[in-house]
Motif scaffolding. Structure first.
Motif, PDB file in Angstrom:
ATOM      1  N   ASN A   1       0.705  -1.253   0.232  1.00 65.71           N
ATOM      2  CA  ASN A   1      -0.097  -0.014   0.061  1.00 65.71           C
ATOM      3  C   ASN A   1       0.867   1.329  -0.074  1.00 65.71           C
ATOM      4  N   LYS A   2       1.999   1.142   0.828  1.00 64.63           N
ATOM      5  CA  LYS A   2       2.672   2.438   0.734  1.00 64.63           C
ATOM      6  C   LYS A   2       3.619   2.645  -0.594  1.00 64.63           C
ATOM      7  N   THR A   3       3.837   1.337  -1.098  1.00 58.72           N
ATOM      8  CA  THR A   3       4.682   1.490  -2.460  1.00 58.72           C
ATOM      9  C   THR A   3       3.561   2.180  -3.415  1.00 58.72           C
ATOM     10  N   ILE A   4       2.273   1.877  -3.540  1.00 62.73           N
ATOM     11  CA  ILE A   4       1.455   2.323  -4.530  1.00 62.73           C
ATOM     12  C   ILE A   4       0.961   3.510  -4.325  1.00 62.73           C
ATOM     13  N   ASP A   5       1.136   3.987  -3.075  1.00 67.87           N
ATOM     14  CA  ASP A   5       0.598   5.459  -2.948  1.00 67.87           C
ATOM     15  C   ASP A   5       1.508   6.502  -3.313  1.00 67.87           C
ATOM     16  N   THR A   6       0.783   7.339  -4.151  1.00 66.04           N
ATOM     17  CA  THR A   6       1.590   8.447  -4.585  1.00 66.04           C
ATOM     18  C   THR A   6       1.679   9.587  -3.404  1.00 66.04           C
ATOM     19  N   GLU A   7       0.926   9.676  -2.428  1.00 68.49           N
ATOM     20  CA  GLU A   7       1.138  10.576  -1.140  1.00 68.49           C
ATOM     21  C   GLU A   7       2.449  10.301  -0.515  1.00 68.49           C
TER      22      GLU A   7
ATOM     23  N   SER B   1       6.378   9.786  -0.157  1.00 68.98           N
ATOM     24  CA  SER B   1       7.493  10.378  -0.928  1.00 68.98           C
ATOM     25  C   SER B   1       8.553   9.220  -0.779  1.00 68.98           C
ATOM     26  N   VAL B   2       9.618   9.490  -1.499  1.00 66.22           N
ATOM     27  CA  VAL B   2      10.758   8.493  -1.621  1.00 66.22           C
ATOM     28  C   VAL B   2      11.350   8.714  -0.241  1.00 66.22           C
ATOM     29  N   PRO B   3      11.794   9.602   0.449  1.00 66.88           N
ATOM     30  CA  PRO B   3      12.237   9.497   1.856  1.00 66.88           C
ATOM     31  C   PRO B   3      11.497   8.929   2.930  1.00 66.88           C
ATOM     32  N   GLU B   4       9.951   9.153   2.835  1.00 65.86           N
ATOM     33  CA  GLU B   4       9.073   8.527   3.946  1.00 65.86           C
ATOM     34  C   GLU B   4       9.022   7.175   3.533  1.00 65.86           C
ATOM     35  N   TYR B   5       9.148   6.539   2.310  1.00 64.30           N
ATOM     36  CA  TYR B   5       9.101   5.274   1.959  1.00 64.30           C
ATOM     37  C   TYR B   5      10.555   4.596   2.618  1.00 64.30           C
ATOM     38  N   GLN B   6      11.625   5.261   2.226  1.00 59.65           N
ATOM     39  CA  GLN B   6      12.900   4.675   2.882  1.00 59.65           C
ATOM     40  C   GLN B   6      12.732   4.784   4.478  1.00 59.65           C
ATOM     41  N   GLN B   7      12.102   5.609   4.919  1.00 60.07           N
ATOM     42  CA  GLN B   7      12.220   5.514   6.409  1.00 60.07           C
ATOM     43  C   GLN B   7      11.254   4.502   6.995  1.00 60.07           C
ATOM     44  N   TYR B   8      10.032   4.232   6.274  1.00 65.20           N
ATOM     45  CA  TYR B   8       9.207   3.244   6.626  1.00 65.20           C
ATOM     46  C   TYR B   8       9.770   1.955   6.584  1.00 65.20           C
ATOM     47  N   LEU B   9      10.558   1.804   5.553  1.00 67.74           N
ATOM     48  CA  LEU B   9      11.528   0.275   5.483  1.00 67.74           C
ATOM     49  C   LEU B   9      12.930   0.368   6.293  1.00 67.74           C
TER      50      LEU B   9
ATOM     51  N   SER C   1      21.320  -0.337  -0.180  1.00 65.99           N
ATOM     52  CA  SER C   1      20.128  -0.702   0.071  1.00 65.99           C
ATOM     53  C   SER C   1      19.156   0.408  -0.002  1.00 65.99           C
ATOM     54  N   ALA C   2      19.475   1.562   0.508  1.00 70.35           N
ATOM     55  CA  ALA C   2      18.616   2.664   0.784  1.00 70.35           C
ATOM     56  C   ALA C   2      18.425   3.357  -0.778  1.00 70.35           C
ATOM     57  N   GLN C   3      19.561   3.311  -1.692  1.00 65.81           N
ATOM     58  CA  GLN C   3      19.378   3.911  -3.056  1.00 65.81           C
ATOM     59  C   GLN C   3      18.544   2.855  -3.743  1.00 65.81           C
ATOM     60  N   ALA C   4      18.598   1.533  -3.549  1.00 63.56           N
ATOM     61  CA  ALA C   4      17.819   0.423  -4.233  1.00 63.56           C
ATOM     62  C   ALA C   4      16.220   0.691  -3.889  1.00 63.56           C
ATOM     63  N   VAL C   5      16.052   1.005  -2.533  1.00 60.02           N
ATOM     64  CA  VAL C   5      14.688   1.113  -2.344  1.00 60.02           C
ATOM     65  C   VAL C   5      14.203   2.393  -2.656  1.00 60.02           C
ATOM     66  N   GLY C   6      14.899   3.371  -2.631  1.00 57.01           N
ATOM     67  CA  GLY C   6      14.476   4.880  -3.432  1.00 57.01           C
ATOM     68  C   GLY C   6      14.295   4.780  -4.693  1.00 57.01           C
ATOM     69  N   GLU C   7      15.076   3.878  -5.570  1.00 59.30           N
ATOM     70  CA  GLU C   7      14.744   3.502  -7.041  1.00 59.30           C
ATOM     71  C   GLU C   7      13.452   2.616  -7.162  1.00 59.30           C
ATOM     72  N   PHE C   8      13.088   1.890  -6.520  1.00 57.18           N
ATOM     73  CA  PHE C   8      12.011   0.962  -6.246  1.00 57.18           C
ATOM     74  C   PHE C   8      10.695   1.957  -6.220  1.00 57.18           C
ATOM     75  N   LYS C   9      10.891   2.610  -5.448  1.00 60.28           N
ATOM     76  CA  LYS C   9       9.653   3.684  -4.915  1.00 60.28           C
ATOM     77  C   LYS C   9       9.336   4.641  -6.123  1.00 60.28           C
ATOM     78  N   GLN C  10      10.504   5.069  -6.586  1.00 56.84           N
ATOM     79  CA  GLN C  10      10.356   6.003  -7.938  1.00 56.84           C
ATOM     80  C   GLN C  10       9.800   5.495  -8.888  1.00 56.84           C
TER      81      GLN C  10
END
Length: 93
Positions: free
Chosen positions: A30-36, A38-46, A55-64
């Protein structure tokens, strides 16, 4: 880095398979597909699953990648995930 993303996606269902339930997987999807989100919020969640800068860069690119998709595509992805959750193969879990 692509291997890291694949391993991350493979690890989440295994984590759920271990008997902890699949709420974590559903929350991450749900956080992955939520456009609200952001990449930093997603990285913080994971953060607990990220062990370094690569790993942080890979997670950021994945979310982007998901942020670059249309709303229709994101909606369809969510529907697909729900179909998989409701499938007979996931029913025992």
């Amino acid at each position: 880095m692509k291997l890291l993303v694949v391993l991350m996606l493979a690890a989440l269902p295994l984590y759920c398979y271990a008997g902890s339930g699949c709420q974590l997987l559903e929350d991450v999807v749900n956080k992955t597909i939520d456009t609200e989100v952001s990449v930093p919020e997603y990285q913080q969640y994971l953060q607990e699953f990220i062990d370094g800068d690569n790993s942080a860069q890979a997670v950021g690119e994945f979310k982007q990648c998901f942020l670059d998709q249309s709303n229709e595509t994101l909606h369809n992805f969510g529907v697909m995930m729900q179909v998989m959750y409701d499938s007979i193969f996931c029913a025992p879990y």
